[in-house]
Design a protein around this motif. Structure first.
Motif, PDB file in Angstrom:
ATOM      1  N   SER A 614     -40.908 -41.978 101.821  1.00  0.00           N
ATOM      2  CA  SER A 614     -40.280 -41.266 100.703  1.00  0.00           C
ATOM      3  C   SER A 614     -41.309 -40.691  99.743  1.00  0.00           C
ATOM      4  N   ASN A 617     -42.634 -37.561 101.329  1.00  0.00           N
ATOM      5  CA  ASN A 617     -41.580 -36.548 101.302  1.00  0.00           C
ATOM      6  C   ASN A 617     -41.437 -35.934  99.915  1.00  0.00           C
ATOM      7  N   ASP A 618     -41.508 -36.774  98.901  1.00  0.00           N
ATOM      8  CA  ASP A 618     -41.371 -36.263  97.536  1.00  0.00           C
ATOM      9  C   ASP A 618     -42.548 -35.382  97.138  1.00  0.00           C
ATOM     10  N   THR A 621     -41.989 -31.947  98.966  1.00  0.00           N
ATOM     11  CA  THR A 621     -40.855 -31.184  98.434  1.00  0.00           C
ATOM     12  C   THR A 621     -40.962 -30.983  96.921  1.00  0.00           C
ATOM     13  N   SER A 622     -42.118 -31.371  96.353  1.00  0.00           N
ATOM     14  CA  SER A 622     -42.384 -31.215  94.910  1.00  0.00           C
ATOM     15  C   SER A 622     -41.356 -31.962  94.056  1.00  0.00           C
ATOM     16  N   GLU A 623     -40.849 -33.072  94.574  1.00  0.00           N
ATOM     17  CA  GLU A 623     -39.901 -33.890  93.825  1.00  0.00           C
ATOM     18  C   GLU A 623     -40.606 -34.884  92.916  1.00  0.00           C
ATOM     19  N   VAL A 624     -41.921 -34.965  93.033  1.00  0.00           N
ATOM     20  CA  VAL A 624     -42.682 -35.914  92.233  1.00  0.00           C
ATOM     21  C   VAL A 624     -43.868 -35.188  91.609  1.00  0.00           C
TER      22      VAL A 624
END
Length: 761
Positions: A614, A617-618, A621-624
């Protein structure tokens, strides 16, 4: 397979178990058929059975020199060990004084059945003594000073007559003097399983209280054993019930096993057919095998001193080769050996050799070759011939400089993965230009790599590390001294004379190898000098397009994790940027080849890793954010365990790697499958040297496990092709099939049990 069936088995794993002596098997069968009475019955059939039992007990007493001691028949050595330990600790418990600290001692090289039993009964009986391992020296001899210091407060001491892995024997007379001089009353158990038929025993002349034995270690069937109890030693029945064995061990006696033991005792007493060789003859057999090993593998190291070992055991290691590789090689030649104790097949290191202070690689690479006293000169001669043939097969694979009848070399083409422990070395060879490059060379593999280069007549272009390794020294220096003397390179081995190419408005350094380029990409994070090396198509790169074949990412991305960033040279913020940049550069499907593979997954890609990681993945996907990544990465690194052997872990694994359900076939199912579906491709994943020793036309292609990554690269265009993998035992085919499935191959199966079982049906 026809080659396998034509080659008779040479069984050299007698310390694990022995075949049943034909005469002993005949006696057991005859007893089952004609003398099947219960020894406890009073009718004639029962009396006849009791006579067999009494006769066997009498002979056992003579063989052991039991005197007035008792011989109790058991199911095997493990039960005998329980009997001795339970008896001793029950008696010792009654003598314990409140407030006093007690210990229980056992030899550090003892069979695991002993310390595990001690822990069990120590807890069950609520004795709560401190269980201590007696150290051994480099020859495997117990530390007498330690015993003298510790035994005064010991409730029990357990030692071994002959070690099952090394054949090292203890001087029981000297040991007894040390024990009794410091504690005349301590209970003493001696595991004599491997001593029977190999060392003289006069147990009644010693103060040994308990001595367990096992029948199947000396040509009797499994399921029969016996234990010696010294006269006057305390005794508590381990099995209560019907009162058999004079109430000492309940349960109907194993009469067929006893009849077989009767035959074995006759042989030991010289009253049989004379099938047991003398000690002098056994010494000659060991010398012959040792010489054959030295001639075949000149660098072989023996892990024990022959001077204090029984002649029926050889324990050795061959530098540069794992125990699994040598076992598979010998198995292909139909020679049965083991990698240590057969009772601990999942252990990669030998705790016995660790206790003796041998280097980690020797412990990891140890092979045990053992035979029994019924071995023949013909069998030893055949074994020596096949050992020589094994060396020829390694020569065929260019893993050993060997001459012989296997002349056609297995040509290297493409990528090969070598492993030592969890560390990887990658070799890429271009057969057209006869050039090669090596990535992350391990020092343990230096000789093997040099041999390959010489045998394949390859010119080494570069030997490059992806970063400065914290867990080992690079093997690059040894390679450079032999092949790259004139080359100027930086501290990682990247040459100073390179081609410069432009990609996405950036300048990159590149090395040419055949029709490929090696592209250098700076990816700091794990360490500040970390780089990624991308093997790509030269023609497309010259046109401004990157078409990666392999991405050697070092410890930036690991299978199931990310490289640790808690070294002094690490930078977590830089890792964040490196991950985003590299993923954008090479894409989701390009094969990532890390410098570590801790779970035998071989190779990966960003898509597969992002699906189970995760944090990665983050990032992708620029989620973090960078700051959030730093915090989560710090938490991840707290899970790193550096206590796994002597290997520094380069990444944290917080959960087990996901494994998909595989299609497994037995031999009949596979045969039916292939007859019904001619499109399925059958792949033999054994190494070339195994394949050269024993192969079959049944297989469509041989894809050695070391070249699985190369096969994945070539097969990526068609992941719908049905693939069925086969190896010797089914273990390698299973992990290889898991790797293919994880990377998106849609129809992957394997032969359960491998070809070893496919021809027993």
């Amino acid at each position: 397979m026809s080659d396998q069936q034509a080659l008779s088995q040479i069984y050299l794993d007698a310390n694990a178990t022995t075949p049943v002596l034909p005469k002993a098997a005949k006696a057991a069968l005859s007893t089952m058929e004609t003398m099947f009475g219960n020894p406890s019955s009073s009718h004639i059939s029962g009396l006849q059975a009791k006579q067999v039992m009494d006769e066997t007990r009498s002979k056992a007493g003579e063989v052991l020199g039991a005197g007035n001691g008792q011989v109790i028949f058991t199911s095997g050595a493990t039960e005998g060990i329980q009997t001795g330990i339970l008896s001793a600790l029950c008696a010792a418990r009654k003598k314990m004084q409140p407030g006093k600290n007690y210990s229980i001692l056992y030899g550090a090289t003892e069979h695991k059945a002993v310390p595990e039993s001690l822990k069990h009964w120590n807890q069950v009986l609520e004795i709560n003594a401190t269980i201590k391992a007696i150290p051994v020296d480099e020859k495997g001899t117990l530390d007498y000073d330690f015993i003298a210091k510790e035994v005064p407060n010991a409730l029990m001491i357990c030692t071994m007559a002959v070690n099952n892995e090394t054949g090292v024997y203890q001087d029981l007379n000297a040991l007894e003097m040390v024990i009794r001089a410091n504690n005349a009353d301590v209970y003493w158990l001696v595991d004599c399983v491997q001593a029977l038929g190999k060392r003289g025993l006069e147990l009644a002349k010693t103060s040994i209280d308990y001595a367990p034995f096992s029948g199947h270690k000396l040509y009797a069937p499994k399921g029969i054993g016996f234990v010696y109890i010294r006269q006057g030693a305390p005794f508590t029945p381990f099995i209560a019930g019907g009162g058999q064995e004079g109430g000492l061990r309940s349960g109907t006696e194993n009469l067929p096993g006893l009849a077989a033991l009767n035959v074995i005792f006759d042989e030991l007493q010289g009253n049989g057919d004379g099938v047991f060789a003398s000690e002098g003859k056994l010494q000659l057999f060991r010398s012959q095998l040792a010489l054959a090993l030295k001639n075949a593998f000149p660098t072989v190291l023996f892990n024990h001193d022959f001077a204090n070992s029984v002649p029926t055991t050889l324990n050795f290691a061959i530098p540069g080769f794992s125990s699994k590789e040598i076992m598979d090689l010998f198995d292909a030649a139909n020679i049965r050996v083991s990698s240590g104790s057969a009772c601990s097949s999942k252990v990669t290191r030998s705790f016995v050799l660790d206790a003796m202070g041998l280097p980690a690689w020797q412990s990891e690479s140890a092979i045990r070759m053992s035979f029994g006293p019924a071995v023949t000169q013909q069998q030893i001669d055949q074994a020596c011939d096949r050992i020589h043939h094994c060396a020829q097969a390694l020569g065929h694979s260019c893993l050993l400089n060997a001459t012989g009848s296997i002349d056609d070399k297995s040509q290297l083409q493409g990528l090969v993965q070598f492993k030592m422990g969890g560390s990887c070395t990658w070799l890429y060879a271009d057969p057209l230009t006869k050039t090669a490059v090596i990535i992350d060379p391990l020092p343990e593999l230096s000789k093997r790599l040099l041999t390959i280069l010489q045998c394949q007549q390859l010119q080494l272009i570069a030997a490059i590390d992806t970063h400065g390794h914290a867990d080992h020294q690079s093997g690059r220096v040894a390679l450079a001294q032999q092949h790259l003397v004139q080359q100027h390179a930086d501290h990682l081995g990247w040459p100073t004379e390179v081609t410069r190419v432009e990609l996405n408005n950036q300048q990159f350094e590149a090395i040419s190898i055949g029709d490929k380029y090696l592209l250098r990409v700076a990816t700091p994070g794990h360490t500040d000098d970390s780089i990624t090396i991308v093997l790509c198509e030269k023609e497309q790169l010259q046109l401004g397009e990157l078409v990666p074949n392999y991405v050697f990412c070092g410890d930036l991305v690991l299978m199931g994790s990310l490289g640790r960033t808690n070294f002094s040279s690490s930078n977590t913020k830089q890792m964040y940027q490196s991950l985003k940049m590299l993923a954008q550069l090479v894409g989701q499907q390009s094969l990532l080849c890390p410098s570590h593979d801790y779970h035998n997954e071989f190779v990966t890609n960003f898509k597969a890793e992002a699906s189970r990681n995760s944090l990665l993945n983050d990032v992708l996907t620029s989620e973090v954010s960078v700051e959030q990544f730093v915090k989560r990465k710090q938490d991840l690194d707290k899970n790193i365990n550096d206590d796994i052997g002597e290997e520094i872990m380069c990444g944290a694994f917080t959960s087990a790697c996901n494994k998909k359900q595989l299609q497994e076939y037995n031999a009949p199912e596979l045969k039916a499958k292939l007859q019904a579906n001619s499109q399925a491709k059958l792949i033999d994943i054994r190494e070339p040297h195994e394949y050269a020793l024993n192969h079959s036309q049944e297989f469509d292609v041989n894809v050695p496990l070391t070249r699985l990554t190369d096969f994945i690269c070539q097969q990526q265009h068609d992941k719908s092709q049905e693939l069925i993998l086969v190896c010797r035992s089914g273990s390698r085919s299973q992990v290889a099939a898991q790797a293919l499935s994880r990377l998106g191959f849609e129809h992957v199966g394997h032969l359960k049990g491998g070809y070893a079982l496919s021809h027993t049906n």
